[in-house]
Write an enzyme that holds these catalytic residues in place. Structure first.
Site, PDB file in Angstrom:
ATOM      1  N   HIS A   1      -9.738   1.165   4.794  1.00 41.07           N
ATOM      2  CA  HIS A   1      -8.454   1.362   5.486  1.00 41.07           C
ATOM      3  C   HIS A   1      -8.652   2.348   6.642  1.00 41.07           C
ATOM      4  CE1 HIS A   1      -4.356   2.554   6.349  1.00 41.07           C
ATOM      5  NE2 HIS A   1      -3.969   1.442   5.749  1.00 41.07           N
TER       6      HIS A   1
ATOM      7  N   GLY B   1       2.919  -1.038   4.280  1.00 44.11           N
ATOM      8  CA  GLY B   1       2.951   0.358   3.871  1.00 44.11           C
ATOM      9  C   GLY B   1       4.385   0.832   3.695  1.00 44.11           C
ATOM     10  N   GLY B   2       4.885   1.551   4.692  1.00 44.27           N
ATOM     11  CA  GLY B   2       6.193   2.209   4.634  1.00 44.27           C
ATOM     12  C   GLY B   2       7.334   1.378   4.064  1.00 44.27           C
TER      13      GLY B   2
ATOM     14  N   GLU C   1      -7.005   4.735   7.738  1.00 39.80           N
ATOM     15  CA  GLU C   1      -6.740   6.155   7.469  1.00 39.80           C
ATOM     16  C   GLU C   1      -7.952   6.817   6.818  1.00 39.80           C
ATOM     17  OE1 GLU C   1      -3.049   5.464   5.470  1.00 39.80           O
ATOM     18  OE2 GLU C   1      -2.115   4.976   7.385  1.00 39.80           O
TER      19      GLU C   1
ATOM     20  N   SER D   1       3.269  -2.030  10.367  1.00 34.95           N
ATOM     21  CA  SER D   1       4.713  -2.014  10.639  1.00 34.95           C
ATOM     22  C   SER D   1       5.417  -3.335  10.311  1.00 34.95           C
ATOM     23  CB  SER D   1       4.978  -1.600  12.083  1.00 34.95           C
ATOM     24  OG  SER D   1       4.612  -0.241  12.265  1.00 34.95           O
TER      25      SER D   1
ATOM     26  N   GLU E   1      -5.374  -4.973  10.733  1.00 31.83           N
ATOM     27  CA  GLU E   1      -4.396  -3.897  10.876  1.00 31.83           C
ATOM     28  C   GLU E   1      -4.694  -3.099  12.150  1.00 31.83           C
ATOM     29  OE1 GLU E   1      -2.339  -2.754   7.003  1.00 31.83           O
ATOM     30  OE2 GLU E   1      -4.140  -1.544   7.139  1.00 31.83           O
TER      31      GLU E   1
ATOM     32  N   GLY F   1       2.429   2.355  10.869  1.00 29.46           N
ATOM     33  CA  GLY F   1       3.417   3.423  10.749  1.00 29.46           C
ATOM     34  C   GLY F   1       4.228   3.675  12.012  1.00 29.46           C
TER      35      GLY F   1
ATOM     36  N   ASN G   1       0.866  -1.176   0.000  1.00 27.27           N
ATOM     37  CA  ASN G   1       0.000   0.000   0.000  1.00 27.27           C
ATOM     38  C   ASN G   1       0.905   1.228   0.000  1.00 27.27           C
ATOM     39  OD1 ASN G   1      -1.822   2.025   0.504  1.00 27.27           O
ATOM     40  ND2 ASN G   1      -2.389   1.315   2.563  1.00 27.27           N
ATOM     41  N   TRP G   2       0.975   1.894  -1.158  1.00 28.08           N
ATOM     42  CA  TRP G   2       1.897   3.036  -1.269  1.00 28.08           C
ATOM     43  C   TRP G   2       1.282   4.337  -0.798  1.00 28.08           C
ATOM     44  CZ3 TRP G   2       4.312   1.427  -6.680  1.00 28.08           C
ATOM     45  CH2 TRP G   2       5.186   0.352  -6.471  1.00 28.08           C
ATOM     46  N   LYS G   3       0.029   4.273  -0.387  1.00 28.87           N
ATOM     47  CA  LYS G   3      -0.671   5.440   0.189  1.00 28.87           C
ATOM     48  C   LYS G   3      -0.467   6.677  -0.696  1.00 28.87           C
ATOM     49  CE  LYS G   3      -0.264   3.258   4.654  1.00 28.87           C
ATOM     50  NZ  LYS G   3      -0.189   3.364   6.096  1.00 28.87           N
TER      51      LYS G   3
END
Ligand code: PGA
Length: 256
Positions: free
Chosen positions: A96, A236-237, A98, A215, A168, A174, A9-11
């Site tokens: 998600h 993600g990150g 966010e 994470s 999640e 994150g 997930n590159w957001k």
């Protein structure tokens, strides 16, 4: 056994140039993926079309980070399932945390989005997870069961329709500190039980994959996918850098 899945997930992190570079490097570095592993990248809407062209050559699949539930009409700013399908998306992230947090998305919205995505033949990736406050109040399991049930209740599934559920924990996303793999395994077991309460057992076994996100990086990824009810990861990150991405894939490749 269903294929293990790695979803990136590159957001809202990469523009067109950066996305193209990353995809080209990944295609170069991930040529020898065996067919027991499915890799999906979810870039921003604005780069999906270009990403789709690049991915025609390799074995990486394309997903979007959201979708709207209507087919077409006066819904300014929204993207329909058909539009995603048309440009080559096969997967779509829904609910998600966010989007729940910053845009007020609800379980009812997730439900409508899943229904619409399925109708168009997309594979939904439903995200569920508790906030830190909910956890402190002892509500974690209740929240997970509620999110899964409200999103899926009443949706009938054909034999071939795949759905992915990602646990999640919101407070972990994150943060650089994943939950313990045994906790993710326990929660995925709860998700599985919720699914068994909604669908026949064989549908749960064949149509669903339950994964973990929050994470995940190359130092912990293996400890998650080794667990019995963790069918993959949502990252993600750590998926934004070629080296880390490939390192993670190499860690899980031989596992299942
Ligand atoms: P993270 O994000 O890997 O950066 O924690 C995961 C996600 O939000 O899907």
């Amino acid at each position: 056994m269903p294929k293990m899945i790695f979803i990136a997930n590159w957001k809202m992190n990469l523009g067109l140039k950066e996305t193209v570079i990353l995809i080209k490097q990944l295609l170069g570095g991930l040529k020898k993926i065996k067919n027991n592993l499915e890799i999906v990248i979810c870039p921003s809407f604005t780069v999906l079309s270009e990403a789709s062209k690049l991915l025609k050559k390799g074995n990486i699949k394309l997903g979007s980070q959201d979708v709207f539930w209507e087919e077409k009409g006066a819904y300014t700013g929204n993207i329909s399932p058909k539009m995603l399908k048309e440009i080559g998306c096969e997967y779509v992230i829904i609910g998600h945390s966010e989007r729940r947090q910053y845009l007020g998305e609800t379980d009812e919205m997730a439900h409508q989005k899943i229904k619409a995505a399925i109708k168009e033949g997309l594979i939904p990736i439903l995200c569920v997870g508790e906030t830190f406050e909910e956890r402190q109040e002892g509500q974690k399991d209740y929240i997970i069961i509620k999110q899964v049930t409200k999103a899926l209740e009443g949706i009938s599934l054909s034999r071939g329709q795949k759905i992915i559920i990602a646990y999640e924990p919101v407070w972990v996303i994150g943060s650089g500190q994943a939950v313990k793999p045994e906790e993710a395994e326990y929660t995925n077991q709860i998700i599985k039980q919720s699914l068994i309460d909604l669908y026949p057992r064989d549908i749960v076994e064949q149509n669903f994959r339950i994964i973990y996100g929050g994470s995940v990086d190359s130092s912990v990824i293996k400890s998650f996918v080794e667990r019995s009810v963790i069918d993959g990861v949502l990252v993600g990150g750590a998926s934004l850098k070629t080296k880390d991405f490939i390192k993670m894939i190499n860690k899980i490749h031989p596992v299942k």
